[in-house]
Design an enzyme around this catalytic site. Sequence first.
Site, PDB file in Angstrom:
ATOM      1  N   GLY A  11       0.535  41.404  28.616  1.00 14.29           N
ATOM      2  CA  GLY A  11      -0.833  41.732  29.026  1.00 14.29           C
ATOM      3  C   GLY A  11      -1.001  41.812  30.534  1.00 14.29           C
ATOM      4  N   ALA A  14       0.544  46.879  33.033  1.00 15.67           N
ATOM      5  CA  ALA A  14       1.247  47.852  32.189  1.00 15.67           C
ATOM      6  C   ALA A  14       0.790  47.733  30.735  1.00 15.67           C
ATOM      7  CB  ALA A  14       2.756  47.654  32.292  1.00 15.67           C
ATOM      8  N   GLU A  46      -2.149  45.831  44.632  1.00 19.36           N
ATOM      9  CA  GLU A  46      -1.316  47.023  44.525  1.00 19.36           C
ATOM     10  C   GLU A  46      -1.907  48.238  45.231  1.00 19.36           C
ATOM     11  OE1 GLU A  46      -1.357  44.702  42.345  1.00 19.36           O
ATOM     12  OE2 GLU A  46       0.670  44.451  41.573  1.00 19.36           O
ATOM     13  N   LYS A  75      -7.615  54.828  49.334  1.00 18.78           N
ATOM     14  CA  LYS A  75      -6.373  55.001  50.100  1.00 18.78           C
ATOM     15  C   LYS A  75      -6.095  56.491  50.289  1.00 18.78           C
ATOM     16  CE  LYS A  75      -1.389  54.504  49.375  1.00 18.78           C
ATOM     17  NZ  LYS A  75      -0.341  54.211  48.394  1.00 18.78           N
ATOM     18  N   VAL A 188       5.807  35.140  22.432  1.00 22.98           N
ATOM     19  CA  VAL A 188       6.885  35.517  21.507  1.00 22.98           C
ATOM     20  C   VAL A 188       7.988  34.472  21.626  1.00 22.98           C
ATOM     21  CG1 VAL A 188       8.672  37.232  21.032  1.00 22.98           C
ATOM     22  CG2 VAL A 188       6.366  37.977  21.687  1.00 22.98           C
ATOM     23  N   GLY A 350       5.132  51.540  41.334  1.00 23.00           N
ATOM     24  CA  GLY A 350       5.073  50.717  40.120  1.00 23.00           C
ATOM     25  C   GLY A 350       4.072  51.244  39.107  1.00 23.00           C
TER      26      GLY A 350
END
Length: 516
Positions: A11, A14, A46, A75, A188, A350
Amino acid sequence: MLVNDIKIIGGGSAGWMTAATLISQFPDKKITLVESPNISTVGVGESTLGHINTWLALLGIEDEDFMPHCDASYKLSIGFENFYRKDSGQFHYPFGSPYTQENIADLNDWYFKKFLYPDTPVSDYAECLFPQMALVNKNRIFKNDNQDLPLFSFKRDVAYHMDATKFGLWLKDHYCIPRGVSHVKSEVKFTKVNNDVGIEYIVLDNDKKIKADLFVDCTGFSAILIDKALNEPFESFKDVLPNNSAWATRIPYKNKKKELVSYTNCTAIDNGWVWNVPLWSRIGSGYVYSDRYVSDDDALLQFQKHIKKGDELEYKKIKMRIGIHKNTWVKNVCAIGLSAGFIEPLESNGLYSVHEFLFKLVRTLQREHVSQWDKDVYNSATKTEFLSFMEFVAFHFALSHRDDTEYWRDVMNRQYSKNLVEHIPSWASGFVTNTFDKMRGYSFYNSGGIHCIATGMHWFPTDFPSIKSLNYEADIDYWKSKWQLPINNMNERKNKWSQISKKAPKLLDVLKTIHS
Ligand code: FAD
């Protein structure tokens, strides 16, 4: 395979970008996101690229929707400082298209200016070719496409600085869950691998067993499905790119009016480079370095010295896995985000890789069934794009002539693989095209931002010897008489753009209306 039940594991940004994309395009599929409540996300503050606008448009997300929740700012460019030599200063790679309409030789007019007037700084290149550099220099922005500032498109040429963790949370609460994505907070603990299908089932820490037609691995650098469970080989970029570590911090504004600029700044220092990402409420900053040349503790001291801060700030150490899996879609597991691969943060790649992979995933899922052919084509397309971006990032190091530390001397003396320097790969971009453009074509072509980086690093395609090799009339007076008019035109345009940009609202005022 039929893909109706999709489980996204992870979570971070991505994971939530994947969930948002899938639910927006396939509202009838069952989409679930499972995330550990105990393992933190990356989120450093980011910097994105303009391509994110097409992804936002696909999902119907407007600036006013997400920006106030994600500490976001606008930006327009990326600045690079001291990458060429220790004190070589700054040059820019602005977004948008270079203005070459009235030029004689496309991008190459500027190189004539440079060799006829050698004192021209390399920073002048972007200012002569990119109208929006005038906005960057004045720290102003037009929110509409401005006809007086040619080629500038607000929707296409402006990207964002944002807090990616907050962006993920905003997508979760305001986009994914309202549209029907199920959210499970659990870790997991075990994966049952089946050699035919891939992951047969996953066991969560509450002992629940989950199955899916497709698992999307968004578990960051730990890559628990594609790497730990399926053992898909990982192809490291360590022979091409030097860095593998980072220190990240948050710097409060002292003078927001001055410090909140419309570009990401990247400054090369002793063993890597430092990013400066101005968000709405703070500056995100970090030092990307190689721990093969400096210990983590000494790297922190170098970073603190550069930003002129000490222990009053909090610092987060990050170890980066640089490279990409041989295939990022294997059997019933598709990896998106840091689990698939990471180049390193230079050039803000990224989140770019996340949304570009997602476009391809959505296209692959359009036909419901996914064959091995479909997966192979997806793998080839995503890998090609990723490797081509990696070449672009490597270009920033390969062109450096810094020799002030062992790190930079090794960067300068690094032997790049034959693949990068000598062969033409099928995608024909990056190093290879530019090597040929400079050495055989004596000119650069208008593709991506490579020409901006090359120029900033004093790697000019057109110079006096190249002209001499093409022309007998290579007397400097002849060239002055031929080129003075285009050079004057270029200078006049730069001044005109500077005047026009004075009419634009101040960046801070525009952002205030969004964040009020
Ligand atoms: P993460 O944020 O690490 O998320 C992983 C998720 O998986 C978490 O939710 C975690 O809880 C979950 N998880 C892990 N293991 C388990 C488990 N066993 N069970 C359940 N859940 C699990 N990108 C840009 O576009 N611009 C930049 O300027 C930029 N700068 C960067 C600087 C650095 C130093 C780094 C490292 C990255 C940078 N990036 C940048 C990349 C960007 O931060 C990431 O691409 C983005 O945040 C996506 O990360 P992610 O979601 O893949 O991974």
